[in-house]
Scaffold this motif. Structure first.
Motif, PDB file in Angstrom:
ATOM      1  N   VAL A 189      39.323  27.536  28.622  1.00 28.50           N
ATOM      2  CA  VAL A 189      38.371  28.511  28.843  1.00 28.50           C
ATOM      3  C   VAL A 189      38.817  29.753  27.788  1.00 28.50           C
ATOM      4  O   VAL A 189      39.989  30.449  27.838  1.00 28.50           O
ATOM      5  N   SER A 190      38.147  30.164  26.615  1.00 25.69           N
ATOM      6  CA  SER A 190      38.552  31.223  25.997  1.00 25.69           C
ATOM      7  C   SER A 190      37.760  32.593  26.277  1.00 25.69           C
ATOM      8  O   SER A 190      36.568  32.730  26.764  1.00 25.69           O
ATOM      9  N   PHE A 191      38.476  33.789  26.361  1.00 29.22           N
ATOM     10  CA  PHE A 191      37.886  35.195  26.720  1.00 29.22           C
ATOM     11  C   PHE A 191      37.807  35.793  25.398  1.00 29.22           C
ATOM     12  O   PHE A 191      38.807  35.853  24.298  1.00 29.22           O
ATOM     13  N   PHE A 207      47.518  36.776  26.267  1.00 27.95           N
ATOM     14  CA  PHE A 207      47.893  36.114  27.683  1.00 27.95           C
ATOM     15  C   PHE A 207      47.463  34.843  27.919  1.00 27.95           C
ATOM     16  O   PHE A 207      46.225  34.322  27.088  1.00 27.95           O
ATOM     17  N   GLU A 208      47.985  33.894  28.551  1.00 28.01           N
ATOM     18  CA  GLU A 208      47.263  32.610  28.899  1.00 28.01           C
ATOM     19  C   GLU A 208      47.626  32.276  30.660  1.00 28.01           C
ATOM     20  O   GLU A 208      48.596  32.638  31.108  1.00 28.01           O
ATOM     21  N   LEU A 209      46.786  32.225  31.125  1.00 29.83           N
ATOM     22  CA  LEU A 209      46.673  31.767  32.725  1.00 29.83           C
ATOM     23  C   LEU A 209      45.914  30.365  33.052  1.00 29.83           C
ATOM     24  O   LEU A 209      45.105  30.033  32.447  1.00 29.83           O
ATOM     25  N   ALA A 210      46.793  29.800  34.035  1.00 27.46           N
ATOM     26  CA  ALA A 210      46.263  28.565  34.692  1.00 27.46           C
ATOM     27  C   ALA A 210      45.668  28.721  35.951  1.00 27.46           C
ATOM     28  O   ALA A 210      46.140  29.501  36.708  1.00 27.46           O
ATOM     29  N   SER A 211      44.574  28.089  36.137  1.00 30.87           N
ATOM     30  CA  SER A 211      43.952  28.289  37.543  1.00 30.87           C
ATOM     31  C   SER A 211      43.180  26.834  37.798  1.00 30.87           C
ATOM     32  O   SER A 211      43.405  25.990  37.123  1.00 30.87           O
ATOM     33  N   LEU A 229      42.121  24.633  35.016  1.00 30.78           N
ATOM     34  CA  LEU A 229      41.567  25.616  34.049  1.00 30.78           C
ATOM     35  C   LEU A 229      42.652  26.189  33.235  1.00 30.78           C
ATOM     36  O   LEU A 229      43.454  26.885  33.847  1.00 30.78           O
ATOM     37  N   LEU A 230      42.524  26.307  31.891  1.00 31.88           N
ATOM     38  CA  LEU A 230      43.465  27.250  31.117  1.00 31.88           C
ATOM     39  C   LEU A 230      42.638  28.150  30.373  1.00 31.88           C
ATOM     40  O   LEU A 230      41.949  28.039  29.569  1.00 31.88           O
ATOM     41  N   LEU A 231      43.018  29.168  31.128  1.00 30.64           N
ATOM     42  CA  LEU A 231      42.173  30.469  30.678  1.00 30.64           C
ATOM     43  C   LEU A 231      43.006  31.261  29.473  1.00 30.64           C
ATOM     44  O   LEU A 231      43.856  31.616  29.660  1.00 30.64           O
ATOM     45  N   LYS A 232      42.366  31.335  28.382  1.00 31.24           N
ATOM     46  CA  LYS A 232      43.225  31.946  27.179  1.00 31.24           C
ATOM     47  C   LYS A 232      42.385  33.110  26.626  1.00 31.24           C
ATOM     48  O   LYS A 232      41.229  33.063  26.730  1.00 31.24           O
TER      49      LYS A 232
END
Length: 217
Positions: A215-217, A175-179, A168-171
């Protein structure tokens, strides 16, 4: 209707006008298509004043493909009216057709198809020819013997199956986070899929490759 002879002249005029328009748009169509134009009849209940100069025109939203209509208007001073003539434009050419009846979900192989001449304009969905556009894809609906392969009847196989462990690429802004998580349904490239994170939270993201969801927030 008292203008039967005049109407015949209009039909000849309309066909000639359509042929000219099709020649102009030839660059957008394969050169090996054999065009056929059928001109219908005006509503017999119409009663139109005689007109010395009738001009065809393309109504808004009209395409010269399949069943359609062409406008006719009186362009002389002796009358002022506008009507619509039904037409059918056919475009015969080689295409890939199904060799048998097949159910939805069938994974297509070269054994399922053969080449035949069909009317490309019989359906609005584009004809599919290149092998990379259909080989290995599945049917989105039941198809019948002789149907031509078109974009609307094909769907790409899943990029990954339900239950697959995905990255998962959380953007979000700043910030940007990998999970990682587990997909809850099959994932298809470019489409949305639901993923369960390790903490149990469920998020929805876009499949960007065979193991990655954005995944975008």
């Amino acid at each position: 209707m008292s203008t039967a002879q005049t109407e015949n002249d209009w039909r000849v005029l309309t066909k000639s006008w359509i042929e000219s328009e099709l020649q102009t748009s030839k660059t957008k169509l394969p050169n090996n298509l054999r065009m056929e134009i059928q001109i219908g009849q005006l509503d017999t209940r119409l009663s139109l004043s005689p007109c010395q100069k009738v001009e065809p025109f393309m109504p808004a939203g009209t395409v010269l493909w399949g069943r359609s209509r062409i406008g006719l208007r009186c362009a002389s001073q002796d009358a002022r009216w506008q009507v619509f003539m039904p037409i059918t434009v056919k475009a015969y050419g080689p295409a890939l057709t199904l060799v048998s009846n097949l159910p939805a979900g069938t994974l297509l192989t070269s054994d399922h198809i053969q080449e035949a001449e069909v009317d490309w304009a019989a359906n609005a969905s584009p004809i599919v020819l290149a092998s990379q556009e259909w080989l290995g894809k599945s049917l989105s609906r039941n198809v019948s013997l002789g149907e031509a392969l078109r974009e609307s009847m094909l769907k790409a196989p899943p990029t990954f199956a339900a239950g697959t462990k995905v990255k998962l690429l959380l953007k979000a802004p700043g910030f940007e986070l990998a999970s990682e998580g587990q997909s809850l349904s099959p994932g298809k490239l470019g489409e949305q899929v639901r993923v369960r994170l390790d903490n149990g939270r469920i998020v929805t993201g876009k499949v960007v490759d065979e193991r990655t969801v954005w995944v975008s927030f």
